[in-house]
Design a protein around this motif. Structure first.
Motif, PDB file in Angstrom:
ATOM      1  N   GLY A  51      37.460  31.340  45.118  1.00  0.00           N
ATOM      2  CA  GLY A  51      36.014  31.524  45.047  1.00  0.00           C
ATOM      3  C   GLY A  51      35.582  32.956  44.847  1.00  0.00           C
ATOM      4  N   ALA A  52      34.346  33.241  45.212  1.00  0.00           N
ATOM      5  CA  ALA A  52      33.720  34.522  44.887  1.00  0.00           C
ATOM      6  C   ALA A  52      34.382  35.712  45.550  1.00  0.00           C
ATOM      7  CB  ALA A  52      32.238  34.477  45.272  1.00  0.00           C
ATOM      8  N   ASN A  53      35.077  35.504  46.657  1.00  0.00           N
ATOM      9  CA  ASN A  53      35.721  36.613  47.354  1.00  0.00           C
ATOM     10  C   ASN A  53      37.118  36.912  46.846  1.00  0.00           C
ATOM     11  OD1 ASN A  53      33.621  37.343  49.022  1.00  0.00           O
ATOM     12  ND2 ASN A  53      34.233  35.967  50.666  1.00  0.00           N
ATOM     13  N   ALA A  54      37.457  36.385  45.677  1.00  0.00           N
ATOM     14  CA  ALA A  54      38.767  36.638  45.086  1.00  0.00           C
ATOM     15  C   ALA A  54      38.612  37.026  43.627  1.00  0.00           C
ATOM     16  CB  ALA A  54      39.660  35.406  45.208  1.00  0.00           C
ATOM     17  N   ARG A  55      39.497  37.892  43.190  1.00  0.00           N
ATOM     18  CA  ARG A  55      39.564  38.235  41.782  1.00  0.00           C
ATOM     19  C   ARG A  55      41.027  38.409  41.401  1.00  0.00           C
ATOM     20  NH1 ARG A  55      36.842  44.165  41.198  1.00  0.00           N
ATOM     21  NH2 ARG A  55      34.994  42.874  41.610  1.00  0.00           N
ATOM     22  N   ALA A  56      41.311  38.362  40.119  1.00  0.00           N
ATOM     23  CA  ALA A  56      42.682  38.450  39.636  1.00  0.00           C
ATOM     24  C   ALA A  56      42.863  39.688  38.778  1.00  0.00           C
ATOM     25  CB  ALA A  56      43.041  37.207  38.827  1.00  0.00           C
ATOM     26  N   VAL A  57      44.102  40.201  38.765  1.00  0.00           N
ATOM     27  CA  VAL A  57      44.441  41.301  37.876  1.00  0.00           C
ATOM     28  C   VAL A  57      45.854  41.055  37.354  1.00  0.00           C
ATOM     29  CG1 VAL A  57      45.332  42.747  39.776  1.00  0.00           C
ATOM     30  CG2 VAL A  57      44.602  43.818  37.635  1.00  0.00           C
ATOM     31  N   THR A  58      46.033  41.294  36.051  1.00  0.00           N
ATOM     32  CA  THR A  58      47.360  41.187  35.473  1.00  0.00           C
ATOM     33  C   THR A  58      48.114  42.472  35.774  1.00  0.00           C
ATOM     34  OG1 THR A  58      46.513  39.796  33.683  1.00  0.00           O
ATOM     35  CG2 THR A  58      48.657  40.833  33.343  1.00  0.00           C
ATOM     36  N   MET A  59      49.248  42.344  36.449  1.00  0.00           N
ATOM     37  CA  MET A  59      49.986  43.542  36.865  1.00  0.00           C
ATOM     38  C   MET A  59      51.477  43.248  36.893  1.00  0.00           C
ATOM     39  SD  MET A  59      49.373  45.908  40.263  1.00  0.00           S
ATOM     40  CE  MET A  59      50.571  45.252  41.429  1.00  0.00           C
ATOM     41  N   ASP A  60      52.220  43.946  36.055  1.00  0.00           N
ATOM     42  CA  ASP A  60      53.682  43.906  36.080  1.00  0.00           C
ATOM     43  C   ASP A  60      54.125  45.004  37.036  1.00  0.00           C
ATOM     44  OD1 ASP A  60      56.401  44.192  35.686  1.00  0.00           O
ATOM     45  OD2 ASP A  60      56.293  44.158  33.500  1.00  0.00           O
ATOM     46  N   ILE A  61      54.673  44.622  38.190  1.00  0.00           N
ATOM     47  CA  ILE A  61      54.966  45.622  39.214  1.00  0.00           C
ATOM     48  C   ILE A  61      56.066  46.591  38.796  1.00  0.00           C
ATOM     49  CG2 ILE A  61      54.149  44.185  41.121  1.00  0.00           C
ATOM     50  CD1 ILE A  61      57.127  43.640  41.790  1.00  0.00           C
ATOM     51  N   ASP A  63      56.134  48.141  35.970  1.00  0.00           N
ATOM     52  CA  ASP A  63      55.516  49.043  34.990  1.00  0.00           C
ATOM     53  C   ASP A  63      54.536  49.959  35.725  1.00  0.00           C
ATOM     54  OD1 ASP A  63      53.958  50.281  33.044  1.00  0.00           O
ATOM     55  OD2 ASP A  63      53.649  48.458  31.865  1.00  0.00           O
ATOM     56  N   GLU A  64      54.878  51.226  35.860  1.00  0.00           N
ATOM     57  CA  GLU A  64      54.044  52.125  36.659  1.00  0.00           C
ATOM     58  C   GLU A  64      52.631  52.239  36.111  1.00  0.00           C
ATOM     59  OE1 GLU A  64      54.108  56.373  39.036  1.00  0.00           O
ATOM     60  OE2 GLU A  64      55.641  56.008  37.514  1.00  0.00           O
ATOM     61  N   SER A  65      52.491  52.256  34.795  1.00  0.00           N
ATOM     62  CA  SER A  65      51.143  52.387  34.240  1.00  0.00           C
ATOM     63  C   SER A  65      50.292  51.177  34.593  1.00  0.00           C
ATOM     64  CB  SER A  65      51.213  52.566  32.720  1.00  0.00           C
ATOM     65  OG  SER A  65      51.791  51.436  32.091  1.00  0.00           O
ATOM     66  N   ALA A  66      50.887  49.990  34.636  1.00  0.00           N
ATOM     67  CA  ALA A  66      50.138  48.781  34.986  1.00  0.00           C
ATOM     68  C   ALA A  66      49.743  48.798  36.456  1.00  0.00           C
ATOM     69  CB  ALA A  66      50.976  47.540  34.682  1.00  0.00           C
ATOM     70  N   VAL A  67      50.649  49.252  37.309  1.00  0.00           N
ATOM     71  CA  VAL A  67      50.335  49.336  38.743  1.00  0.00           C
ATOM     72  C   VAL A  67      49.238  50.362  38.982  1.00  0.00           C
ATOM     73  CG1 VAL A  67      51.264  49.837  41.028  1.00  0.00           C
ATOM     74  CG2 VAL A  67      52.658  48.590  39.373  1.00  0.00           C
ATOM     75  N   ALA A  68      49.382  51.536  38.370  1.00  0.00           N
ATOM     76  CA  ALA A  68      48.373  52.580  38.535  1.00  0.00           C
ATOM     77  C   ALA A  68      47.009  52.104  38.055  1.00  0.00           C
ATOM     78  CB  ALA A  68      48.797  53.836  37.770  1.00  0.00           C
ATOM     79  N   ALA A  69      46.972  51.400  36.922  1.00  0.00           N
ATOM     80  CA  ALA A  69      45.705  50.923  36.378  1.00  0.00           C
ATOM     81  C   ALA A  69      45.053  49.888  37.285  1.00  0.00           C
ATOM     82  CB  ALA A  69      45.931  50.338  34.986  1.00  0.00           C
ATOM     83  N   ALA A  70      45.857  49.012  37.870  1.00  0.00           N
ATOM     84  CA  ALA A  70      45.300  47.976  38.744  1.00  0.00           C
ATOM     85  C   ALA A  70      44.674  48.592  39.986  1.00  0.00           C
ATOM     86  CB  ALA A  70      46.396  46.987  39.137  1.00  0.00           C
ATOM     87  N   PHE A  71      45.352  49.569  40.588  1.00  0.00           N
ATOM     88  CA  PHE A  71      44.779  50.217  41.773  1.00  0.00           C
ATOM     89  C   PHE A  71      43.556  51.052  41.398  1.00  0.00           C
ATOM     90  CE2 PHE A  71      48.676  48.958  43.826  1.00  0.00           C
ATOM     91  CZ  PHE A  71      48.324  48.828  45.156  1.00  0.00           C
ATOM     92  N   ALA A  72      43.586  51.707  40.240  1.00  0.00           N
ATOM     93  CA  ALA A  72      42.432  52.495  39.812  1.00  0.00           C
ATOM     94  C   ALA A  72      41.218  51.599  39.584  1.00  0.00           C
ATOM     95  CB  ALA A  72      42.772  53.262  38.530  1.00  0.00           C
ATOM     96  N   GLU A  73      41.428  50.446  38.956  1.00  0.00           N
ATOM     97  CA  GLU A  73      40.325  49.512  38.727  1.00  0.00           C
ATOM     98  C   GLU A  73      39.748  49.010  40.048  1.00  0.00           C
ATOM     99  OE1 GLU A  73      39.474  45.090  36.777  1.00  0.00           O
ATOM    100  OE2 GLU A  73      41.392  46.091  36.411  1.00  0.00           O
ATOM    101  N   ALA A  74      40.639  48.726  41.006  1.00  0.00           N
ATOM    102  CA  ALA A  74      40.164  48.264  42.311  1.00  0.00           C
ATOM    103  C   ALA A  74      39.276  49.319  42.968  1.00  0.00           C
ATOM    104  CB  ALA A  74      41.355  47.929  43.207  1.00  0.00           C
ATOM    105  N   GLU A  75      39.711  50.579  42.898  1.00  0.00           N
ATOM    106  CA  GLU A  75      38.902  51.655  43.493  1.00  0.00           C
ATOM    107  C   GLU A  75      37.570  51.824  42.764  1.00  0.00           C
ATOM    108  OE1 GLU A  75      40.760  55.314  44.982  1.00  0.00           O
ATOM    109  OE2 GLU A  75      42.621  54.577  44.080  1.00  0.00           O
ATOM    110  N   GLU A  76      37.619  51.802  41.450  1.00  0.00           N
ATOM    111  CA  GLU A  76      36.411  52.045  40.661  1.00  0.00           C
ATOM    112  C   GLU A  76      35.366  50.952  40.849  1.00  0.00           C
ATOM    113  OE1 GLU A  76      38.055  52.329  36.782  1.00  0.00           O
ATOM    114  OE2 GLU A  76      38.987  54.291  37.139  1.00  0.00           O
ATOM    115  N   THR A  77      35.798  49.749  41.185  1.00  0.00           N
ATOM    116  CA  THR A  77      34.872  48.629  41.331  1.00  0.00           C
ATOM    117  C   THR A  77      34.521  48.338  42.796  1.00  0.00           C
ATOM    118  OG1 THR A  77      36.728  47.053  41.292  1.00  0.00           O
ATOM    119  CG2 THR A  77      35.632  47.547  39.187  1.00  0.00           C
TER     120      THR A  77
END
Length: 251
Positions: A51-61, A63-77
């Motif tokens: 439901g509304a309290n969940a969101r998804a992110v594509t992340m290959d653990i 791949d450092e760039s993918a991990v960094a991007a996922a955490f950056a997006e979480a912070e920015e939002t």
């Protein structure tokens, strides 16, 4: 159930199995949850079901760039996690083997995902938590890291031993800055990861026979201890391994 009210959690391997069960339980306990998985469509379906309290992110653990991007997006939002469950991993049935028979590429792939992937997840979790006053990191370990259960899985067992060591090291390094790190060690837990065992009656019976409680574990068996470690109830727990294995490693 509101033990995690006000918290935001990121769970890797959230599309299936233990990761999905933990994400569902965290949400039921009041947390916002990010389901991270390299299977982005699967993670999105699991998040939509929550439901509304969940969101998804594509992340290959791995791949450092993918991990960094996922955490950056979480912070920015505004979804910077104060709980991170480093759960994603692989066990390469039919490829992993005793060391004399183990192909180097199978070793590398297993280590890249299970150990390096956990390292990268924890690295960016710590960086995020240092900015935000601390948090709880939970790793998924394995009995193969501590006993002979993994004698036919050299790469997997070694990767999980590394995860256990990583958890203790990071816990010691950051305890004074409000970051707790613990490892949950499930026994044989029936998820898609171990379909090669669960779909073979003989193999399944052999491993269940070594569990004193007398049954296989389920993802829900693991979720409860992770709620405790994510919550303020676990505020004095760090650097520990919590066995949720039906007594498998107690004998």
């Amino acid at each position: 159930m509101t033990r995690l009210h006000g918290k935001t959690a990121l769970v890797t391997g959230g599309a299936l199995g233990i990761g999905m069960a933990v994400a569902q339980r965290f949400a039921a306990e009041g947390a916002r949850v990010i389901l991270a998985d390299r299977n982005g469509e699967g993670a999105a379906r699991a998040a939509a079901a929550i439901g509304a309290n969940a969101r998804a992110v594509t992340m290959d653990i791995s791949d450092e760039s993918a991990v960094a991007a996922a955490f950056a997006e979480a912070e920015e939002t505004g979804w910077a996690p104060d709980v991170v469950v480093a759960n994603a991993g692989v066990q390469l049935f039919g490829q992993d083997a005793q060391i004399a028979d183990l192909d180097l590429e199978v070793w590398k792939r297993t280590i890249d995902i299970n150990l390096t992937g956990t390292f990268l997840t924890v690295k960016y979790a710590v960086r995020t938590m240092l900015k935000n006053g601390g948090g709880s990191i939970i790793l998924t370990g394995s009995p193969t890291a501590v006993n002979g259960e993994g004698k036919d899985f050299t790469a997997y067992s070694s990767s999980k031993a590394g995860v256990h060591g990583l958890g203790r090291t990071v816990a010691a390094a950051y305890a004074d800055r409000g970051i707790r790190v613990n490892t949950v060690q499930p026994a044989y837990t029936e998820t898609p990861l171990v379909a090669a065992i669960s779909e073979d009656p003989e193999s399944r019976a052999a491993i269940v026979s070594r569990i004193p409680i007398g049954r296989a574990g389920t993802p829900d068996d693991v979720a409860g201890i992770m709620v405790y470690l994510a919550s303020d109830d676990g505020s004095f727990a760090t650097g520990a391994t919590f066995q949720v294995d039906g007594g498998m490693t107690s004998l």
